[in-house]
Motif scaffolding. Structure first.
Motif, PDB file in Angstrom:
ATOM      1  N   ILE A  79       0.834  -1.205   0.000  1.00 21.95           N
ATOM      2  CA  ILE A  79       0.000   0.000   0.000  1.00 21.95           C
ATOM      3  C   ILE A  79       0.872   1.260   0.000  1.00 21.95           C
ATOM      4  O   ILE A  79       1.823   1.370   0.765  1.00 21.95           O
ATOM      5  CB  ILE A  79      -0.928   0.030   1.240  1.00 21.95           C
ATOM      6  N   THR A  80       0.539   2.189  -0.885  1.00 28.19           N
ATOM      7  CA  THR A  80       1.193   3.491  -0.917  1.00 28.19           C
ATOM      8  C   THR A  80       0.147   4.560  -0.599  1.00 28.19           C
ATOM      9  O   THR A  80      -1.051   4.270  -0.549  1.00 28.19           O
ATOM     10  CB  THR A  80       1.789   3.776  -2.305  1.00 28.19           C
ATOM     11  N   PHE A  81       0.597   5.785  -0.413  1.00 25.85           N
ATOM     12  CA  PHE A  81      -0.339   6.876  -0.140  1.00 25.85           C
ATOM     13  C   PHE A  81      -1.305   7.047  -1.297  1.00 25.85           C
ATOM     14  O   PHE A  81      -2.501   7.262  -1.091  1.00 25.85           O
ATOM     15  CB  PHE A  81       0.415   8.186   0.099  1.00 25.85           C
ATOM     16  N   MET A  82      -0.808   6.959  -2.539  1.00 25.24           N
ATOM     17  CA  MET A  82      -1.667   7.131  -3.711  1.00 25.24           C
ATOM     18  C   MET A  82      -2.683   6.003  -3.818  1.00 25.24           C
ATOM     19  O   MET A  82      -3.826   6.230  -4.215  1.00 25.24           O
ATOM     20  CB  MET A  82      -0.820   7.209  -4.990  1.00 25.24           C
ATOM     21  N   THR A  83      -2.264   4.788  -3.448  1.00 30.33           N
ATOM     22  CA  THR A  83      -3.197   3.655  -3.454  1.00 30.33           C
ATOM     23  C   THR A  83      -4.312   3.903  -2.455  1.00 30.33           C
ATOM     24  O   THR A  83      -5.489   3.703  -2.751  1.00 30.33           O
ATOM     25  CB  THR A  83      -2.464   2.352  -3.094  1.00 30.33           C
ATOM     26  N   LEU A  84      -3.935   4.351  -1.265  1.00 30.57           N
ATOM     27  CA  LEU A  84      -4.908   4.631  -0.223  1.00 30.57           C
ATOM     28  C   LEU A  84      -5.843   5.761  -0.635  1.00 30.57           C
ATOM     29  O   LEU A  84      -7.049   5.697  -0.420  1.00 30.57           O
ATOM     30  CB  LEU A  84      -4.191   4.993   1.080  1.00 30.57           C
ATOM     31  N   TYR A  85      -5.283   6.795  -1.266  1.00 26.56           N
ATOM     32  CA  TYR A  85      -6.071   7.960  -1.674  1.00 26.56           C
ATOM     33  C   TYR A  85      -7.088   7.603  -2.760  1.00 26.56           C
ATOM     34  O   TYR A  85      -8.231   8.061  -2.735  1.00 26.56           O
ATOM     35  CB  TYR A  85      -5.152   9.065  -2.180  1.00 26.56           C
ATOM     36  N   SER A  86      -6.654   6.777  -3.714  1.00 31.32           N
ATOM     37  CA  SER A  86      -7.510   6.463  -4.860  1.00 31.32           C
ATOM     38  C   SER A  86      -8.490   5.335  -4.583  1.00 31.32           C
ATOM     39  O   SER A  86      -9.460   5.159  -5.329  1.00 31.32           O
ATOM     40  CB  SER A  86      -6.645   6.103  -6.073  1.00 31.32           C
ATOM     41  N   SER A  87      -8.275   4.561  -3.530  1.00 32.42           N
ATOM     42  CA  SER A  87      -9.157   3.434  -3.211  1.00 32.42           C
ATOM     43  C   SER A  87     -10.392   3.926  -2.465  1.00 32.42           C
ATOM     44  O   SER A  87     -10.283   4.573  -1.429  1.00 32.42           O
ATOM     45  CB  SER A  87      -8.410   2.400  -2.356  1.00 32.42           C
ATOM     46  N   LYS A  88     -11.565   3.613  -3.016  1.00 29.13           N
ATOM     47  CA  LYS A  88     -12.818   4.033  -2.385  1.00 29.13           C
ATOM     48  C   LYS A  88     -13.883   2.988  -2.656  1.00 29.13           C
ATOM     49  O   LYS A  88     -13.886   2.355  -3.715  1.00 29.13           O
ATOM     50  CB  LYS A  88     -13.312   5.383  -2.927  1.00 29.13           C
ATOM     51  N   THR A  89     -14.786   2.820  -1.708  1.00 28.72           N
ATOM     52  CA  THR A  89     -15.954   1.981  -1.929  1.00 28.72           C
ATOM     53  C   THR A  89     -17.146   2.581  -1.203  1.00 28.72           C
ATOM     54  O   THR A  89     -17.018   3.057  -0.062  1.00 28.72           O
ATOM     55  CB  THR A  89     -15.733   0.530  -1.458  1.00 28.72           C
ATOM     56  N   ILE A  90     -18.292   2.582  -1.857  1.00 29.11           N
ATOM     57  CA  ILE A  90     -19.496   3.182  -1.281  1.00 29.11           C
ATOM     58  C   ILE A  90     -19.912   2.461  -0.008  1.00 29.11           C
ATOM     59  O   ILE A  90     -20.324   3.093   0.968  1.00 29.11           O
ATOM     60  CB  ILE A  90     -20.644   3.159  -2.316  1.00 29.11           C
ATOM     61  N   ALA A  91     -19.807   1.134  -0.020  1.00 26.73           N
ATOM     62  CA  ALA A  91     -20.190   0.367   1.169  1.00 26.73           C
ATOM     63  C   ALA A  91     -19.383   0.812   2.384  1.00 26.73           C
ATOM     64  O   ALA A  91     -19.921   1.003   3.483  1.00 26.73           O
ATOM     65  CB  ALA A  91     -20.003  -1.130   0.916  1.00 26.73           C
TER      66      ALA A  91
END
Length: 254
Positions: A79-91
């Protein structure tokens, strides 16, 4: 015939519609909320409503990313900061928002349910957002597994897949119709939001089985476990609802 991903061009560069629709979803959802709020006598003060909305947004920000990164447990070590920033889920956003609201309500001393006003705005925002997800094709992790189902579509990789985002759009329309049909019904304060959460997470639990998900625990994904948490969190409401339905059927059919 739609060719996925659907994009637009500015100065020769291709861009996804998803980012525009995601922003529109937020703006229009907020506007729908304030429109509906004017029509009801809100027992919660405007100041407390703002605090509650802040709690919901902060909780959603954290929850959407936490559950999203848990969707791919095989990649947790990278996991990188960009991965964390871009990862999203409505649930995850809904789950985190629920926690955020409850925490804020404890601090400001609000003890009454506050979610009913948000149901229709959330449905509207989700629908608009899912248009963007659908147009992304396989560039957004909202596609399904290979299928011969009549609604199967080539979402950009030459494989006929379940268009999961499109399924959700249809489901959201059905939920909108249901909540419009019961808007004049006398329900306990908070029951509409609880019903929305249970029905939405029921959909997410079931639809996850036709997505190429990674198992987090016991062959279930983070979305599955999020749904199970919601069912347990609202178990008293679910039991009460099922009891009411059974009693109504018994009175109707003897």
């Amino acid at each position: 015939m739609i060719s996925f991903p659907v994009q637009f061009t500015i100065n020769g560069e291709l861009y996804h519609w998803h980012y525009i629709l995601e922003t529109l979803a937020f703006i229009i959802g907020i506007r729908v909320y304030y429109y509906l709020k004017k029509k009801v006598k809100d027992p919660i003060s405007d100041e407390n409503r703002l605090w509650i909305m802040l709690g919901a947004m902060l909780g959603a920000l954290i929850g959407s990313r936490l559950i999203a990164i848990l969707e791919t447990p095989n990649e947790l070590g990278h996991i990188t900061f960009m991965t964390l920033y871009s990862s999203k889920t409505i649930a995850g956003g809904l789950l985190g928002g629920l926690f955020g609201v409850e925490i804020i309500k404890k601090f400001i001393g609000v003890k009454i349910a506050s979610g009913d006003l948000y149901v229709i705005p959330i449905l509207v925002a989700l629908f608009i957002g899912r248009i963007g997800c659908f147009l992304m094709g396989i560039d957004e992790p909202t596609f399904g597994i290979k299928t011969n189902f009549f609604m199967g579509m080539d979402l950009g990789d030459g494989i006929k897949r379940h268009p999961v985002a499109l399924y959700e759009m249809i489901y959201l329309v059905l939920l909108f119709i249901i909540f419009q049909a019961i808007k004049s019904k006398k329900l306990l304060n908070g029951d509409r939001f609880k019903l929305f959460m249970v029905l939405y997470f029921l959909y997410r639990f079931l639809i996850e089985f036709i997505k190429p998900y990674q198992s987090l625990f016991l062959n279930l994904s983070s979305i599955h476990w999020s749904a199970i948490f919601i069912f347990l969190y609202y178990y008293k409401f679910i039991i009460r609802l099922m009891t009411q339905i059974l009693l109504t059927n018994k009175q109707t059919y003897g």
